[in-house]
Design a protein around this motif. Structure first.
Motif, mmCIF file in Angstrom:
data_model
loop_
_atom_site.group_PDB
_atom_site.id
_atom_site.type_symbol
_atom_site.label_atom_id
_atom_site.label_comp_id
_atom_site.label_asym_id
_atom_site.label_seq_id
_atom_site.Cartn_x
_atom_site.Cartn_y
_atom_site.Cartn_z
ATOM 1 N N GLY A 1 -29.186 22.070 -11.041
ATOM 2 C CA GLY A 1 -29.940 21.754 -9.840
ATOM 3 C C GLY A 1 -29.544 20.451 -9.176
ATOM 4 N N ARG A 2 -30.427 19.951 -8.322
ATOM 5 C CA ARG A 2 -30.151 18.802 -7.470
ATOM 6 C C ARG A 2 -30.329 17.475 -8.213
ATOM 7 N N GLU B 1 -32.270 30.490 -7.736
ATOM 8 C CA GLU B 1 -32.338 29.058 -7.457
ATOM 9 C C GLU B 1 -33.784 28.562 -7.324
ATOM 10 N N GLU C 1 -23.505 23.619 -12.486
ATOM 11 C CA GLU C 1 -24.061 23.871 -11.153
ATOM 12 C C GLU C 1 -25.525 24.281 -11.232
ATOM 13 N N THR D 1 -24.451 16.020 -4.217
ATOM 14 C CA THR D 1 -25.787 16.607 -4.264
ATOM 15 C C THR D 1 -26.107 17.187 -5.639
ATOM 16 N N LYS D 2 -25.075 17.694 -6.344
ATOM 17 C CA LYS D 2 -25.309 18.363 -7.621
ATOM 18 C C LYS D 2 -24.278 17.902 -8.648
ATOM 19 N N THR E 1 -17.395 25.509 -6.385
ATOM 20 C CA THR E 1 -18.781 25.775 -6.749
ATOM 21 C C THR E 1 -18.938 27.237 -7.152
ATOM 22 N N ARG F 1 -34.039 20.464 -10.707
ATOM 23 C CA ARG F 1 -33.717 19.046 -10.542
ATOM 24 C C ARG F 1 -32.991 18.483 -11.759
ATOM 25 N N GLU G 1 -28.589 24.194 -2.220
ATOM 26 C CA GLU G 1 -29.192 22.933 -1.780
ATOM 27 C C GLU G 1 -30.712 22.981 -1.843
#
Length: 774
Positions: free
Chosen positions: A112-113, A33, A109, A496-497, A666, A86, A81
């Motif tokens: 990223g954010r 990550e 997934e 968030t994702k 997830t 991004r 998280e």
């Protein structure tokens, strides 16, 4: 030390749960990550009194936490998280929705954010940036267009804090509907609907301290090593001091066999482990009701024998006489129950029932825990009733070291329900809410998850707002749920994702990115904390520690408050004032709900406070004023029986389950190492004799189809057969890949929960593989 595996393989896993394998996978996820080095320190604040609550499971925290209060899967949730990857507006500019739909859930997934609010542009089939205020106004415009408020549905996942959930339910009820489909509808709803009838409250009766005093633990339908790994630490301590632990589950899970605690220097350095369960009982899928009833019947027989011989009673007669109602009718039903029927329905021998009964009656302080292996069946509420009956027979409710312990999944799913996320709210709650906020709440029950999907398909629900979660992949009958969301005029996903629900969108669609649980939430220059309630009714505050992934993120609470302000204005409720100071929301919760007195003061104390559960204190909030024994017969007219009457022994019963590298929908990675699966997910676990009986071999590929009577074909194709220790006639496979096989109409009685642990299916050789071979 185990070897790393990179390619798809099926290899037996011989190590204990936890240990160096957990440490290795923690490192792998932090590296994968691309978590910044400074964010590693976040882990030492996870589940600490002055830190943040894990965004994963709802297992409670010790009030005096040790240095390390995180587990492997908790680290995966935090790493997801804290990732440095991004999903920016430039990402969406390069990718159409159609192209993104071709990617797997795991690939989505891994992007990223999310960093900015986005709106769907039908002309380009892409999401494009939108200003926050314009997004809120778009939502308000669509809500105002509806003919009535019941044409909107407001979904909630269990990750939302109490503050966001309370503001959400207040806004929606002031808007005029009780349409609150939520993740409880898909997991522990049988618990929430079943326990009030027996003990008066739809929550567990134990605290974490009770585990220190229990001498017997019965673990029903759970896989703690994957779903709430910190529970293994408690079970390890119970085992080490001599408590008897029994696993009752169709699958013999590694985490309940032996566990190496990563916090134990001795176990880590010596490569040793602690035995967890001493006994394994493997009922067939759906057999828990008959098994528990069999234990209750045998317990009654042992009591009759004790009376006849003048020995000490097996039943807790004083508890039954003082605290319960309905025992005589229940006992009569047990005496009339045929033993062979129970054995056949449970799928275990009379000897195994006898063994389990002896363990139960020898226990002085017994805790019964359960997960979705109990709750996702047609007769799941009846099973919860029967489990309550069994525990009441020996007074194992409201006693130190004993009680009922449903283990919830998501971190605040119980708290959401407590503060009002409930499609069937009580009259008392609505009266209090209306009085405090000077309005008349809607009284008609709203829609749950399954009902919401039906109503979207029929065109009656036109706006869908999701506060977290991945609705389209978490729910049953995936293709129909896709169609349901696509029929909406507007879909809104607060998240968030990136996930697949953003791609199964309505004619208009918004993606609204939010802060994660791990991130600093500053409003008006003041850091804000959110409160959560764990599985054992402890309420505590959580403060994020990391810098937000983007300057353009808003908190869930602020997003909900701004939607409410744009839709209703702030003449009656100062929504923006709530967004600016969460203490004000907690004051409002205190004014509406009993048990939250001095809310802000009490959460300031390390560890928070315990919400009173009346049944723990042997106060019974039932119609009789006592705990109720409820008798149920074994149900013989079931979808599985009807399907087997048509197809004989070729009919298999499917359970959907998680892999070790996922949390809910997830997908963190493609391994399930405790079950020996690496680099892949499309596998089906089968008993070796069933593989042979059906004419297959382990390692072959099969397609699965549902046997149902609504004329809709349901298929999930190309699954690799894995020989496994699972009862005959039962198979297991991962969700969300097998959710397309779960019919929307296949739900539990009373609770309406999808029966994801008991689906009748047929297996055939994979058409794709046969075509390739040809």
């Amino acid at each position: 030390m185990e070897k790393s595996k990179s390619k798809a393989s099926i290899e037996p896993y011989h190590h204990a749960a936890g240990g160096w394998g957990a440490v290795k996978y923690v490192a792998i996820n932090l590296i994968k990550e691309k978590v910044a080095g400074g964010n590693y320190r976040t882990l030492f604040k996870q589940n600490q009194p002055e830190g943040f609550d894990c965004p994963g499971c709802a297992w409670p925290d010790r009030q005096h936490a040790s240095t390390f209060e995180f587990c492997e899967n908790g680290v995966k949730a935090v790493a997801a998280e804290a990732t440095s990857k991004r999903v920016t507006p430039e990402f969406f500019q390069k990718n159409t929705v159609a192209a993104l739909l071709e990617q797997s859930d795991y690939e989505l997934e891994q992007h990223g954010r999310l960093t900015d609010p986005m709106v769907y542009d039908a002309v380009t089939d892409k999401y494009v940036p939108i200003a926050w205020n314009d997004a809120f106004q778009l939502i308000a415009t669509h809500l105002h267009k509806l003919d009535n408020p019941d044409q909107a549905a407001f979904y909630t996942s269990g990750r939302a804090g109490n503050e966001a959930a309370f503001v959400y339910q207040l806004f929606v009820r002031m808007f005029g509907t009780n349409n609150f489909p939520d993740c409880s509808n898909m997991c522990h709803e049988a618990t929430s609907r079943g326990l009030p009838a027996t003990v008066g409250v739809g929550k567990g009766t134990v605290t974490l301290d009770d585990f220190e005093h229990a001498d017997t633990l019965l673990i029903f339908g759970q896989n703690p090593a994957t779903n709430h790994p910190r529970m293994l630490g408690e079970l390890r301590e119970c085992s080490k001091r001599g408590a008897v632990i029994v696993s009752i589950n169709p699958l013999r899970e590694r985490g309940l066999e032996r566990f190496t605690d990563p916090q134990s220097m001795v176990e880590m350095l010596t490569m040793s482990s602690t035995k967890i369960a001493s006994t394994f009982i493997q009922p067939k899928l759906g057999g828990d009701f008959a098994l528990i009833k069999g234990v209750a019947k045998r317990t009654l027989e042992l009591d009759d024998e004790a009376v006849a011989e003048g020995r000490e009673r097996v039943l807790d007669v004083a508890f039954i006489e003082q605290h319960t109602a309905g025992f005589d009718a229940f006992a009569a039903d047990l005496r009339a129950q045929d033993w062979q029927e129970l054995i056949d329905e449970a799928g275990v021998s009379r000897k195994h029932i006898e063994t389990l009964t002896r363990i139960y009656v020898n226990g002085k302080r017994v805790i019964a825990t359960w997960g979705m292996g109990i709750t996702q069946h047609k007769h799941s509420v009846q099973t919860v009733h029967m489990l309550s009956n069994l525990m009441m027979m020996r007074g194992n409710i409201g006693r130190e070291g004993a009680g009922l312990c449903p283990v919830r999944g998501h971190s605040n799913v119980q708290g959401n329900r407590t503060v009002g996320i409930e499609e069937k709210p009580s009259r008392e709650f609505l009266d209090r809410l209306g009085k405090v906020f000077d309005f008349e709440p809607p009284r008609e029950h709203g829609l749950d998850v399954v009902e919401t999907i039906h109503e979207m398909i029929e065109g009656h629900v036109k706006v869908f707002i999701g506060l977290g979660g991945n609705f389209v992949m978490a729910t049953p009958d995936t293709p129909r749920t896709f169609d349901a969301l696509r029929s909406c005029e507007l879909t809104v996903q607060i998240t968030t994702k990136l996930n697949r629900s953003h791609l199964a969108h309505g004619r208009n669609a918004l993606i609204l990115p939010t802060l994660g649980r791990t991130e600093i939430d500053v409003q008006n220059g003041v850091p804000q904390g959110v409160t959560v309630e764990d599985s054992m009714s402890m309420v505590h505050i959580s403060y994020g520690m990391n810098k937000p992934a983007s300057k353009n993120l808003m908190s869930e609470t602020a997003i909900v408050a701004n939607i409410a302000h744009a839709t209703l204005g702030s003449g009656k409720v100062d929504w923006l004032g709530y967004a600016a100071d969460y203490d004000r929301i907690r004051d409002a919760i205190e004014s509406v709900l009993d048990g939250f007195e001095n809310y802000n003061e009490r959460i300031a104390k390390p560890g928070g406070f315990h919400l009173r559960v009346a049944s723990r204190e042997r106060e019974w909030l039932t119609d009789t004023g006592k705990a109720n024994f409820i008798a149920h017969p074994v149900q013989r007219d079931t979808p599985i029986r009807r399907a087997r009457a048509l197809h004989g022994e070729k009919l298999m019963t499917l359970m959907t389950t998680r892999s070790h590298d996922q949390y809910n929908t997830t997908i963190y990675a493609l391994d399930d190492r405790y079950r020996g699966v690496f680099g892949q997910r499309r596998v089906v676990f089968m008993h070796p004799e069933d593989i042979e009986m059906l004419g297959f071999k382990a390692g072959e590929w099969v397609d699965m189809s549902t046997v149902w009577d609504d004329g809709i074909e349901r298929h999930a194709n190309r699954f690799l057969i894995v020989a496994y220790d699972i009862p005959r006639g039962c198979i297991g496979a991962y969700y969300p890949e097998t959710n397309p096989l779960v019919p929307l109409h296949s739900t539990g009685d009373i609770c309406n929960t999808p029966t994801s642990k008991s689906i009748p299916v047929l297996l055939t050789r994979s058409q794709e593989e046969m075509a390739l071979a040809a």
